[in-house]
Every structure is written in structure tokens, then in C-alpha cells.
Design a protein around this motif. Structure first.
Motif, PDB file in Angstrom:
ATOM      1  N   ASP A   1       0.862  -1.185   0.000  1.00 52.59           N
ATOM      2  CA  ASP A   1       0.000   0.000   0.000  1.00 52.59           C
ATOM      3  C   ASP A   1       0.899   1.237   0.000  1.00 52.59           C
ATOM      4  OD1 ASP A   1      -1.752   2.124   0.540  1.00 52.59           O
ATOM      5  OD2 ASP A   1      -3.096   0.840   1.695  1.00 52.59           O
ATOM      6  N   GLU A   2       1.122   1.803  -1.181  1.00 49.84           N
ATOM      7  CA  GLU A   2       2.052   2.924  -1.331  1.00 49.84           C
ATOM      8  C   GLU A   2       1.565   4.179  -0.616  1.00 49.84           C
ATOM      9  OE1 GLU A   2       4.922   2.669  -2.334  1.00 49.84           O
ATOM     10  OE2 GLU A   2       4.996   0.831  -3.520  1.00 49.84           O
ATOM     11  N   LEU A   3       0.249   4.446  -0.646  1.00 51.10           N
ATOM     12  CA  LEU A   3      -0.268   5.644   0.018  1.00 51.10           C
ATOM     13  C   LEU A   3      -0.089   5.568   1.536  1.00 51.10           C
ATOM     14  CD1 LEU A   3      -3.602   6.620  -1.811  1.00 51.10           C
ATOM     15  CD2 LEU A   3      -1.421   7.837  -1.798  1.00 51.10           C
ATOM     16  N   LEU A   4      -0.386   4.408   2.101  1.00 46.72           N
ATOM     17  CA  LEU A   4      -0.234   4.248   3.541  1.00 46.72           C
ATOM     18  C   LEU A   4       1.235   4.321   3.942  1.00 46.72           C
ATOM     19  CD1 LEU A   4      -1.500   3.731   6.292  1.00 46.72           C
ATOM     20  CD2 LEU A   4      -1.441   1.268   5.793  1.00 46.72           C
ATOM     21  N   ASN A   5       2.096   3.710   3.148  1.00 43.21           N
ATOM     22  CA  ASN A   5       3.524   3.757   3.459  1.00 43.21           C
ATOM     23  C   ASN A   5       4.099   5.160   3.291  1.00 43.21           C
ATOM     24  OD1 ASN A   5       3.904   1.132   4.304  1.00 43.21           O
ATOM     25  ND2 ASN A   5       4.473   0.364   2.276  1.00 43.21           N
ATOM     26  N   HIS A   6       3.573   5.918   2.326  1.00 43.33           N
ATOM     27  CA  HIS A   6       4.014   7.301   2.172  1.00 43.33           C
ATOM     28  C   HIS A   6       3.673   8.106   3.422  1.00 43.33           C
ATOM     29  CE1 HIS A   6       4.786  11.224   0.356  1.00 43.33           C
ATOM     30  NE2 HIS A   6       3.585  11.603   0.766  1.00 43.33           N
TER      31      HIS A   6
ATOM     32  N   ASN B   1       3.197   6.854   6.455  1.00 44.87           N
ATOM     33  CA  ASN B   1       4.018   6.344   7.556  1.00 44.87           C
ATOM     34  C   ASN B   1       5.447   6.881   7.499  1.00 44.87           C
ATOM     35  OD1 ASN B   1       1.931   4.890   8.680  1.00 44.87           O
ATOM     36  ND2 ASN B   1       2.457   2.972   7.662  1.00 44.87           N
ATOM     37  N   ARG B   2       6.006   6.961   6.299  1.00 46.75           N
ATOM     38  CA  ARG B   2       7.359   7.523   6.175  1.00 46.75           C
ATOM     39  C   ARG B   2       7.383   8.989   6.585  1.00 46.75           C
ATOM     40  NH1 ARG B   2       7.907   3.942   1.603  1.00 46.75           N
ATOM     41  NH2 ARG B   2       6.802   5.447   0.302  1.00 46.75           N
ATOM     42  N   LYS B   3       6.345   9.701   6.195  1.00 43.96           N
ATOM     43  CA  LYS B   3       6.272  11.135   6.486  1.00 43.96           C
ATOM     44  C   LYS B   3       6.295  11.409   7.987  1.00 43.96           C
ATOM     45  CE  LYS B   3       3.161  15.114   5.933  1.00 43.96           C
ATOM     46  NZ  LYS B   3       1.861  15.562   5.401  1.00 43.96           N
ATOM     47  N   ILE B   4       5.620  10.573   8.771  1.00 45.23           N
ATOM     48  CA  ILE B   4       5.531  10.811  10.206  1.00 45.23           C
ATOM     49  C   ILE B   4       6.532   9.982  11.001  1.00 45.23           C
ATOM     50  CG2 ILE B   4       3.093  11.415  10.052  1.00 45.23           C
ATOM     51  CD1 ILE B   4       2.506   8.620  11.224  1.00 45.23           C
ATOM     52  N   GLY B   5       7.374   9.217  10.307  1.00 43.22           N
ATOM     53  CA  GLY B   5       8.410   8.472  10.994  1.00 43.22           C
ATOM     54  C   GLY B   5       8.003   7.111  11.505  1.00 43.22           C
ATOM     55  N   LYS B   6       6.895   6.573  11.022  1.00 39.34           N
ATOM     56  CA  LYS B   6       6.483   5.226  11.411  1.00 39.34           C
ATOM     57  C   LYS B   6       7.075   4.210  10.451  1.00 39.34           C
ATOM     58  CE  LYS B   6       2.305   4.301  12.737  1.00 39.34           C
ATOM     59  NZ  LYS B   6       0.832   4.176  12.778  1.00 39.34           N
ATOM     60  N   GLY B   7       7.110   2.954  10.878  1.00 40.44           N
ATOM     61  CA  GLY B   7       7.638   1.901  10.025  1.00 40.44           C
ATOM     62  C   GLY B   7       6.711   1.607   8.858  1.00 40.44           C
ATOM     63  N   ILE B   8       7.300   1.258   7.717  1.00 37.68           N
ATOM     64  CA  ILE B   8       6.494   0.922   6.548  1.00 37.68           C
ATOM     65  C   ILE B   8       6.058  -0.533   6.630  1.00 37.68           C
ATOM     66  CG2 ILE B   8       7.588   2.680   5.122  1.00 37.68           C
ATOM     67  CD1 ILE B   8       9.222   0.479   3.815  1.00 37.68           C
ATOM     68  N   LEU B   9       4.980  -0.847   5.913  1.00 35.97           N
ATOM     69  CA  LEU B   9       4.393  -2.178   5.955  1.00 35.97           C
ATOM     70  C   LEU B   9       4.736  -2.971   4.705  1.00 35.97           C
ATOM     71  CD1 LEU B   9       0.842  -1.132   7.217  1.00 35.97           C
ATOM     72  CD2 LEU B   9       2.744  -1.999   8.595  1.00 35.97           C
ATOM     73  N   GLY B  10       4.739  -4.294   4.838  1.00 36.21           N
ATOM     74  CA  GLY B  10       4.902  -5.161   3.686  1.00 36.21           C
ATOM     75  C   GLY B  10       3.574  -5.352   2.963  1.00 36.21           C
ATOM     76  N   GLU B  11       3.421  -6.451   2.289  1.00 34.15           N
ATOM     77  CA  GLU B  11       2.187  -6.700   1.538  1.00 34.15           C
ATOM     78  C   GLU B  11       1.013  -6.927   2.495  1.00 34.15           C
ATOM     79  OE1 GLU B  11       2.871  -9.911  -1.155  1.00 34.15           O
ATOM     80  OE2 GLU B  11       3.868  -8.628  -2.622  1.00 34.15           O
ATOM     81  N   ILE B  12      -0.087  -6.266   2.193  1.00 38.26           N
ATOM     82  CA  ILE B  12      -1.305  -6.403   2.989  1.00 38.26           C
ATOM     83  C   ILE B  12      -2.501  -6.542   2.052  1.00 38.26           C
ATOM     84  CG2 ILE B  12      -0.447  -5.150   5.007  1.00 38.26           C
ATOM     85  CD1 ILE B  12      -1.729  -2.636   3.981  1.00 38.26           C
ATOM     86  N   ASN B  13      -3.669  -6.766   2.616  1.00 38.90           N
ATOM     87  CA  ASN B  13      -4.867  -6.945   1.796  1.00 38.90           C
ATOM     88  C   ASN B  13      -5.117  -5.712   0.921  1.00 38.90           C
ATOM     89  OD1 ASN B  13      -5.268  -9.451   2.880  1.00 38.90           O
ATOM     90  ND2 ASN B  13      -7.014  -8.886   4.152  1.00 38.90           N
TER      91      ASN B  13
END
Length: 425
Positions: free
Chosen positions: A63-68, A70-82
Motif C-alpha cells: 500500500d504505497e499511500l499508507l507507506n508514504h 508512515n514515512r512522512k511521520i516516521g512510522k515503520g512501513i508495511l509489507g504486503e497487505i490486503n
């Protein structure tokens, strides 16, 4: 209606200062509590509750939008999800609505999913989003001002006492929020232990639902943000994590008496482990305004914000030890609890507002002057979250925890948002 209620009602109507609450009308736009973008209820997307190998639309994916986000706020990015399911590709018979709001779908595999997401950042939305307005309330203040304790006590008082007095009920936005709130409240009210300082990391919002007994009043999704004090004076941290402040519908600005240089040596600190002048330990309240100004107020028209801001002097019980009527009289309203019932009492508010304004003008005129200059809508309050002074993170078990006026700043914000009547008795 009882006889007393009848006379109260008529007296309030005859008074020109009586203000009848006016509520927003639906349909309600959704305001994402994470990226703060606004959108219509039918623009939500859903996280599929399953994945299907071999189907490009339903395979697990990044999920590129969610990972974007998360990166912006300093949270860890996720792997493949539903995967994401967009409702516009489904027949109307597969869309489930409540009060006209799309809350659930059945996908092409005839499997239901109710995990609604923001279309811009793919964070999960509160379950009540779209069925009433969302209001973001930022709780700001310097380190050690007591934000976490105040928030825990405020929610405790609102849930157990205030809600009934204003014909409403406050509940947590989800079971996860409920568990967090309950754990903090048990620690303070049952175990008599203070909360640990909020770590300087990304702060998730605390989401609550305020529902009035009058069904004509739409429920409010309350989104509280509490920034760690150390982050308030860190420009990089505010730039990354403080976007909610400029998107707030209301601000609660907490001020510790010990932040005020004129009071540090006057307040009795005999019950504290450290004694003397805390000049190096405490930030000045005006320091926080500087960072708020730099972050968003300077970009507002006339360099002034119109966001209603409750200025709250915390730990008001400590002021009793001043023994100096130059600053505050012994029988001040600050030391007397008051319960606003059915409506927001403007007489009581003006009394406490006037006293605190006068008090701050004496003990910290630079801060008071800056508030008057850069904040267009302010109310002044004094609260004690515990009614006593803890020592070494412990609350004396023989002391009754007695919160004092903690709900008043929040009720004033409700009044300013036109969700609570205002009147006089």
C-alpha cells in the motif's frame, strides 16, 4: 418540565445573552484525523477482509499511500497487505448505508468488509465518520505541564459526571482506545500512581464519540491530539507531527504555574523532591507561542488565529500556598468547583475568565500580551486534575482525588462550536 426548569428557561430567554446552540446539518463531510483532508462519504475506500491469489484486484500488495504517510511521520512501513476495494466499482445493492452514509460493502466474492479508509492516506477512519461532524481538539503545552494527566481526568469526568448533566454520553471511539483510556484511569484513580511522561515519538489521535440524547443533534466525533511537551519546542518535530494544530477546531493550551518565573519561589514546594528555583527545568509559556507562531499562526491573515483557544492554568491547587492576595484572593472562584448543567453558564464563565486573565496579567504579562495579540478567540480557566500534589509519581492514598473544574474548558469549546446552549442564572 419542572417549575424550576420553567423559570430557568424563561429567565434565560428574556436575557439577551442567552445563546441557543445551532447545529451543523448533514450530509457531513469527512475530515480525516490523520492527513486532515476533507471528502464526501461516498469517496471512502475499503480494505478487503481477504485476499485471493491469482486475482490481480484481490492479491496482497504494497500500500504505497499508507507507506508514504508512515514515512512522512516516521512510522515503520508495511509489507504486503490486503488490497483496496473502491466502492464505485460495485453495484448499489452491495453497498450498506446507515443514515445515508456508506459504512460497509460486499465485494465481488460476496464477502463483507467494513474497514473504511481515507482515500488520500489509507488510514482507517473512525466508525462514526460522516454520520456527524468531526472536531479536532489539540492539547498543547510545555513539558511537565500535565497534559496526559489532564486528558485522562477530563475523559473520566466527562464520562462519569458531565455527560449526564448536559444530556449526552461520551464513549471511546473503539475498543483499543477504550483499553488505553481505562488503563490510564485505573492507574490514577485506583492505584494512585501518576502517568509516565509521554515519549517524544509520533502521537496517535485519541478518538471519542459524543452523542446527545436529543436525536436532532448529530453525534460528534472528537479527535484529541496531545503532543509531548518536549516536541512543542522542537521545530523539526512540530513540522513532522504538528499539522493537526493548524487544522484544529479548538485548542486547549495548558500552562503550569511553575512555568511562571514570578511564582516559582513563592509557591510552597515542601512536598516536592526538588526545591528552589526551577528556572532551568521549566520552559516559559511564551516559548510555546513562539513555536505555534512559527508553525502556523504567522501564515494566517493578520498573523492571528481564529481557532477558539482555552488557556488553562493547571495544578490550581498549588496556588493556595501563595498566601499573597496580590496575585489571587483566598476565596477565589479558582478554588471552588462548579458544575455547568444543561447549558454553559456565562456568568460563571466570565467570573473565572476574568480572574485568570487578571492573575496571568500579574504573574506573566508577556505571555498574556502574546495571547491577546496572536489569538483572536480565547477563554481563560484554572483547573486541578487531581486536587492534590503528588510526590515522586505517587498520589497519597489517604488523599481523595478530587478534580476541579477540569471539564470547563472543554464545555466552553462546545459552546463556541455551537453545540451547547449558553445562558445565565
Amino acid at each position: 418540565m419542572g417549575l424550576l426548569d420553567f423559570f430557568r428557561s424563561n429567565n434565560r430567554k428574556q436575557n439577551n445573552d442567552y445563546k441557543k446552540a445551532t447545529y451543523e446539518k448533514g450530509p457531513f463531510m469527512i475530515k480525516c484525523p490523520f492527513c486532515f483532508k476533507k471528502f464526501k462519504t461516498d469517496q471512502v475506500v475499503f480494505r478487503a477482509s481477504h485476499s485471493e491469489k491469482g486475482d490481480p484486484e484481490y492479491e496482497k500488495t504494497i500500500d504505497e499511500l499508507l507507506n508514504h504517510y508512515n514515512r512522512k511521520i516516521g512510522k515503520g512501513i508495511l509489507g504486503e497487505i490486503n488490497p483496496i476495494v473502491k466502492p464505485e466499482g460495485l453495484p448499489e445493492s452491495s453497498k450498506i448505508r446507515v443514515d445515508g452514509v456508506l459504512i460497509e460493502i460486499r465485494d465481488k466474492y460476496d464477502i463483507n468488509t467494513s474497514e473504511r479508509l481515507c482515500p488520500y492516506c489509507h488510514n482507517e477512519l473512525p466508525v462514526t465518520s460522516g454520520r456527524g461532524p468531526s472536531k479536532i481538539i489539540s492539547v498543547v503545552g510545555a513539558s511537565q505541564v500535565g497534559k496526559s494527566v489532564y486528558m485522562t481526568t477530563l475523559l473520566y469526568v466527562l464520562e462519569k459526571y458531565t455527560g449526564e448533566r448536559i444530556d449526552a454520553s461520551l464513549i471511546a471511539g473503539s475498543s483499543a482506545y477504550n483499553d488505553e483510556i481505562r488503563e490510564n484511569q485505573e492507574r490514577i484513580f485506583d492505584k494512585n500512581i501518576m502517568l509516565d511522561p509521554t515519549p517524544k515519538q509520533h502521537v496517535e489521535p485519541l478518538i471519542e464519540n459524543l452523542k446527545f440524547k436529543n436525536d436532532k443533534i448529530p453525534p460528534i466525533t472528537l479527535i484529541f491530539y496531545d503532543i509531548p511537551g518536549e516536541g512543542m519546542t522542537d521545530k523539526g518535530y512540530i513540522d513532522k507531527h504538528g499539522e493537526h494544530i493548524k487544522n484544529s477546531d479548538g485548542i486547549i493550551f495548558l500552562v503550569d504555574p511553575l512555568q511562571m518565573r514570578a511564582l516559582r519561589k513563592k509557591i510552597n514546594l515542601t512536598n516536592r523532591e526538588l526545591k528552589g528555583d526551577f528556572t532551568e527545568k521549566y520552559q516559559e509559556p511564551k516559548d510555546i507561542i513562539v513555536y505555534l507562531f512559527e508553525n502556523f499562526i504567522s501564515k494566517q491573515s493578520h498573523e492571528k488565529t481564529s481557532i477558539p483557544t482555552a488557556v488553562v492554568v493547571t495544578k490550581s491547587d498549588m496556588l493556595k500556598s501563595l498566601n499573597d492576595e496580590e496575585y489571587i484572593i483566598k476565596n477565589s472562584n479558582i478554588f471552588r468547583n462548579y458544575e455547568h448543567e444543561k447549558f454553559f453558564n456565562l456568568n460563571e464563565y466570565e467570573n473565572i475568565d476574568g480572574e485568570v486573565r487578571k492573575f496571568l496579567g500579574k504573574v506573566d504579562s508577556p505571555f498574556k500580551g502574546a495571547m491577546d495579540t496572536y489569538f483572536g478567540v480565547t477563554g481563560y480557566f484554572a483547573v486541578s486534575s487531581l486536587g492534590c500534589n503528588p510526590q515522586n509519581l505517587q498520589i497519597d492514598s489517604s488523599t481523595n482525588i478530587n478534580p476541579l473544574r477540569v471539564d470547563e474548558p472543554f464545555l466552553w469549546l462546545l459552546y463556541k462550536m455551537n453545540y451547547l446552549d449558553g445562558g445565565r442564572e
